[in-house]
Write a protein that holds these residues in place. Structure first.
Motif, PDB file in Angstrom:
ATOM      1  N   THR A 170      21.201 -23.117  -8.984  1.00  0.00           N
ATOM      2  CA  THR A 170      22.021 -21.984  -9.393  1.00  0.00           C
ATOM      3  C   THR A 170      21.896 -21.794 -10.902  1.00  0.00           C
ATOM      4  N   ALA A 171      22.377 -20.656 -11.380  1.00  0.00           N
ATOM      5  CA  ALA A 171      22.438 -20.393 -12.818  1.00  0.00           C
ATOM      6  C   ALA A 171      23.896 -20.461 -13.252  1.00  0.00           C
ATOM      7  N   VAL A 172      24.155 -21.101 -14.382  1.00  0.00           N
ATOM      8  CA  VAL A 172      25.514 -21.227 -14.901  1.00  0.00           C
ATOM      9  C   VAL A 172      25.513 -20.932 -16.392  1.00  0.00           C
ATOM     10  N   THR A 230      10.863 -22.385   6.878  1.00  0.00           N
ATOM     11  CA  THR A 230      11.873 -23.378   7.208  1.00  0.00           C
ATOM     12  C   THR A 230      12.778 -23.608   6.020  1.00  0.00           C
ATOM     13  N   LEU A 231      13.831 -24.400   6.242  1.00  0.00           N
ATOM     14  CA  LEU A 231      14.770 -24.710   5.175  1.00  0.00           C
ATOM     15  C   LEU A 231      14.099 -25.487   4.059  1.00  0.00           C
ATOM     16  N   ALA A 232      12.989 -26.174   4.355  1.00  0.00           N
ATOM     17  CA  ALA A 232      12.301 -26.962   3.335  1.00  0.00           C
ATOM     18  C   ALA A 232      11.822 -26.085   2.175  1.00  0.00           C
ATOM     19  N   PHE A 237      21.447 -17.977  -0.013  1.00  0.00           N
ATOM     20  CA  PHE A 237      22.770 -17.677   0.514  1.00  0.00           C
ATOM     21  C   PHE A 237      23.492 -16.761  -0.476  1.00  0.00           C
ATOM     22  N   HIS A 238      24.215 -15.784   0.048  1.00  0.00           N
ATOM     23  CA  HIS A 238      24.932 -14.838  -0.797  1.00  0.00           C
ATOM     24  C   HIS A 238      26.429 -15.067  -0.645  1.00  0.00           C
ATOM     25  N   ASP A 239      27.087 -15.446  -1.735  1.00  0.00           N
ATOM     26  CA  ASP A 239      28.511 -15.743  -1.696  1.00  0.00           C
ATOM     27  C   ASP A 239      29.350 -14.503  -1.994  1.00  0.00           C
TER      28      ASP A 239
END
Length: 246
Positions: A170-172, A230-232, A237-239
């Motif tokens: 993520t970016a913070v 695949t998840l790999a 995901f959008h919150d």
């Protein structure tokens, strides 16, 4: 940072002029003072050269480009350990935050080993790592040991065999603490990498958070074509908005 990235990618090739101040103000929606500061920073870093009466040009002698990398997970950890110098900021037994305790299957009120380290390369701060390890397997994680070798090596020496890693990126905005440690401006963008490491028996053994500045660091991933769906390969995901109905 955007202009620097454009230069590195060749959108403004060596020897070419960059847009004038008015054009940069319009493109980025910032003041003339901000543009002048950014240009001055890039000039100091060796990306730009001012030529009196002619304008500002991309340097013919750009800093060395970043090499690509193809490494396994443990190999990448070893590479980081070799290429950087570590400063152990804190090691203690403490109760982890609730979300980290849940991920490590630690009961409320039970302590874990908490280690915070700062890594530098050629004197420049490049990475702050914050690790939590269940106390039962973290007895050998001490300030003295972490000053000599990386955390993953300490755990391997205690018999831990890593099996899989779940990673979130993520970016913070840089908090006062991270801004100071990474020698960057308050609220400047940082890349936050969160890793939950499991052993071969699928038990969570380490929660690791890494903060890096995109000015000095980047994250590379080498994913096989068979893993792209695949998840790999990573899922986005959008919150925002309501949860989808099932």
């Amino acid at each position: 940072m955007i202009l620097r990235d454009q230069i590195v990618r060749g959108l403004h090739p060596p020897g070419a002029p960059i847009p004038n101040e008015d054009a940069l103000c319009a493109e980025f929606g910032v003041s003339r003072i901000t543009v002048r500061r950014a240009v001055a920073d890039l000039e100091t870093s060796g990306f730009l050269i001012k030529r009196h009466g002619r304008g500002t040009f991309v340097s013919d002698k750009l800093p060395p480009g970043r090499p690509s990398a193809t490494l396994g997970f443990l190999d990448s950890l070893k590479k980081t350990d070799i290429e950087t110098q570590v400063e152990v900021l804190n090691v203690e037994a403490a109760e982890p935050p609730a979300d980290i305790a849940r991920q490590l299957d630690i009961l409320a009120g039970v302590a874990a080993i908490h280690a915070v380290r700062l890594r530098r390369r050629d004197g420049a701060p490049v990475m702050v790592t914050e690790a939590w390890v269940p106390e039962a397997i973290g007895q050998g994680v001490t300030r003295r040991e972490l000053q000599k070798r990386a955390l993953y090596q300490v755990l391997i020496s205690q018999g831990i065999r890593f099996g899989r890693v779940v990673q979130e990126i993520t970016a913070v905005a840089a908090s006062p603490t991270y801004a100071k440690l990474l020698n960057t401006e308050l609220a400047s963008p940082l890349l936050k990498i969160t890793r939950l490491l499991y052993d071969v028996k699928r038990r969570p053994v380490q929660h690791l958070t890494v903060h890096i500045s995109p000015e000095r660091s980047r994250l590379l991933m080498d994913v096989s074509i068979d893993s792209m769906n695949t998840l790999a390969a990573g899922s986005i995901f959008h919150d925002v908005g309501p949860e989808p109905t099932k």
